[in-house]
Write a protein that holds these residues in place. Sequence first.
Motif, PDB file in Angstrom:
ATOM      1  N   HIS A  21      -8.005   0.409  -5.559  1.00 12.44           N
ATOM      2  CA  HIS A  21      -6.598   0.507  -5.188  1.00 12.44           C
ATOM      3  C   HIS A  21      -6.497   1.075  -3.776  1.00 12.44           C
ATOM      4  O   HIS A  21      -7.200   2.022  -3.412  1.00 12.44           O
ATOM      5  CB  HIS A  21      -5.848   1.404  -6.176  1.00 12.44           C
ATOM      6  CG  HIS A  21      -5.657   0.768  -7.513  1.00 12.44           C
ATOM      7  ND1 HIS A  21      -4.664  -0.146  -7.776  1.00 12.44           N
ATOM      8  CD2 HIS A  21      -6.338   0.906  -8.680  1.00 12.44           C
ATOM      9  CE1 HIS A  21      -4.730  -0.534  -9.034  1.00 12.44           C
ATOM     10  NE2 HIS A  21      -5.745   0.089  -9.601  1.00 12.44           N
ATOM     11  N   VAL A  25      -3.823   5.916  -7.445  1.00 13.15           N
ATOM     12  CA  VAL A  25      -3.863   5.288  -8.768  1.00 13.15           C
ATOM     13  C   VAL A  25      -2.923   6.075  -9.668  1.00 13.15           C
ATOM     14  O   VAL A  25      -3.050   7.290  -9.791  1.00 13.15           O
ATOM     15  CB  VAL A  25      -5.289   5.284  -9.334  1.00 13.15           C
ATOM     16  CG1 VAL A  25      -5.369   4.387 -10.556  1.00 13.15           C
ATOM     17  CG2 VAL A  25      -6.285   4.824  -8.286  1.00 13.15           C
ATOM     18  N   GLY A  41      -1.601   1.003  -9.625  1.00 15.28           N
ATOM     19  CA  GLY A  41      -1.539   1.876  -8.468  1.00 15.28           C
ATOM     20  C   GLY A  41      -0.276   1.716  -7.658  1.00 15.28           C
ATOM     21  O   GLY A  41       0.570   0.845  -7.924  1.00 15.28           O
ATOM     22  N   ASP A  43      -0.117   0.581  -4.815  1.00 25.80           N
ATOM     23  CA  ASP A  43      -0.154  -0.636  -4.002  1.00 25.80           C
ATOM     24  C   ASP A  43       0.402  -1.844  -4.748  1.00 25.80           C
ATOM     25  O   ASP A  43       0.370  -2.961  -4.223  1.00 25.80           O
ATOM     26  CB  ASP A  43      -1.586  -0.919  -3.546  1.00 25.80           C
ATOM     27  CG  ASP A  43      -2.571  -0.978  -4.711  1.00 25.80           C
ATOM     28  OD1 ASP A  43      -2.125  -0.803  -5.866  1.00 25.80           O
ATOM     29  OD2 ASP A  43      -3.769  -1.177  -4.464  1.00 25.80           O
ATOM     30  N   LYS A  45      -0.759  -3.186  -7.503  1.00 28.44           N
ATOM     31  CA  LYS A  45      -1.784  -4.001  -8.153  1.00 28.44           C
ATOM     32  C   LYS A  45      -2.119  -3.458  -9.533  1.00 28.44           C
ATOM     33  O   LYS A  45      -2.079  -2.250  -9.765  1.00 28.44           O
ATOM     34  CB  LYS A  45      -3.052  -4.041  -7.293  1.00 28.44           C
ATOM     35  CG  LYS A  45      -2.887  -4.772  -5.976  1.00 28.44           C
ATOM     36  CD  LYS A  45      -4.182  -4.766  -5.187  1.00 28.44           C
ATOM     37  CE  LYS A  45      -4.016  -5.494  -3.856  1.00 28.44           C
ATOM     38  NZ  LYS A  45      -5.262  -5.480  -3.062  1.00 28.44           N
ATOM     39  N   THR A  59      -7.667  -8.913 -10.852  1.00 28.96           N
ATOM     40  CA  THR A  59      -6.599  -8.156 -10.209  1.00 28.96           C
ATOM     41  C   THR A  59      -5.316  -8.968 -10.264  1.00 28.96           C
ATOM     42  O   THR A  59      -5.306 -10.147  -9.891  1.00 28.96           O
ATOM     43  CB  THR A  59      -6.935  -7.850  -8.739  1.00 28.96           C
ATOM     44  OG1 THR A  59      -8.156  -7.105  -8.680  1.00 28.96           O
ATOM     45  CG2 THR A  59      -5.826  -7.030  -8.094  1.00 28.96           C
TER      46      THR A  59
END
Length: 540
Positions: A21, A25, A41, A43, A45, A59
């Motif tokens: 990440h 996280v 996370g 981000d 994802k 992912t």
Amino acid sequence: MGQLLVWEWQSELFVFKQQGHFNNVASLAYSPDGQHIVTGGDDGKVKVWNTNSGLCFVTFTEHTSSVTNVTFTSSGFVIVSASLDGTVRAFDLHRYRNFRTFTSPRPAQFSSLAVDVSGELVSAGAQDSFEIFLWSMQTGRLLEVLWGHEGPVSCLCFSPVQSILASASWDRTIRLWDMMDSWQVKETLPLTSDGLSVTYRPDGQELAVATLNGEISFWNPHTATQSGSVAGRHDLQMGRKETDKITAKQSAKGKSFTSLCYSADGESILAGGQSKFVCIYNVKEQMLMKKFEISCNLSFDAMEEFLDRRKMTEFGSLALVDEGAGDGDSVNISLPGVRRGDMSSRHFKPDIRVSSLRFSPTGRSWAATTTEGLLVYSLDGSLVFDPYDLDLDVTPASIRKQLRLQDWAFAIVLAFRLNEKALKQEVLETVPHDKIRVVCGSLLDIYVEKLLGFVAACLEKSGHLQFYMTWAQSLLMLHGQKLKNRCDFNMYNIRYAVALSKQRGMKRAAEEDEGVEEEDEEELSEEMSEASVEDAEMML
């Protein structure tokens, strides 16, 4: 980009890529069989990891904002994730696709998530509208909106044995919602402070709640009575930040646990929060059993209890000195209430903390999402199962059958192919003492080195010293030429050690006695080199 790229250097072929990440996280969950871990996370994802290899194999990037919570369904093939982008998404691990997207009538930021035992009901709590939304997994339709909380919903958890949803909120209550009785409130548990986390014991007979005052309270969900509590504030031991104007001891009074998880047997509970420590408590005795320090990385903030005196100036801490006031530059101090810092700052130091904890269904390990990333703690020091050239016929039963038939060499080969330490030791110690030389002579070359390495490990720990010495002597006498490469490697190591000891001996002699004559120095160095050679020969 935070990526790990691997190439095969001779042919210049790309092998594989790994990427964690990019930001913090936020959450994790174990699959029901304990083989996979899913993480979400900041981000946006959702990543799925293999617990044995530690590699990410898929992912999902459909979310457009931070993922706040992730979980598996009971089948283990569906992942559900909640995000601040106002959606809850379901992902299929068979086809690796997002097959359901759940939304609310009005845009809401989802901060908590739970899926019931059947996998049919999906619930998510909003942090801005104080509502809990319920959807159907099969149809994707919104079934109900649960009202009642007067503050943000911080955590949701379904009972593992009943269709009852427990919700923790900042309004200092825990509400138990009955899914079978028109989604009505079954019980309301009053708390002494804001509720941050709630979790059921694996048998569904107890409820654990973490509150803002640093306490963990235990409740009976059937009688709505409190059965005990743990004051965990003293166990957090929060470090002092560079910009804090108070001591770490005073700062820890405002910290609390933000994540709870029962062990697989329900006898212990893991707790983590705004600290570098994860605590494990015995529920029955209500006492601390052990503390795990998740990091020693001093590049994170709030790691040390006391400030470094080298960073103190006559005006106070260097981090608090307004260096750029005259130039119009902004000061690198976070605003009040900002926990994650200014990501645009060039000198950003993230705070050490634990955002999520989960115990493995197997009871052998637990995982935590921290500022360091995803950490897995296990009772097994090494891989439990690492077979070599395995097929369907290699089983413990077939190995013991060969022992009964007194086919010792074949039993050893099968045991080393299965590669379980206890089984290999059982097979070796079953071989009669007078048959060891015959068995060693009939082994294939590929198993000789494996067997010699195992015998060497057993010599250090086992009490059967003469027995394993007989194994080692027979292997070396019968297969000495085949093990020449390994002996050469040891010989080169010892030669290097001898040369190094000569060099150090001469240097030490010169430093100790600079007035010694050259003849005396030569004799001294020769004596030291001869002693080191003798030591090396004995070691060899």
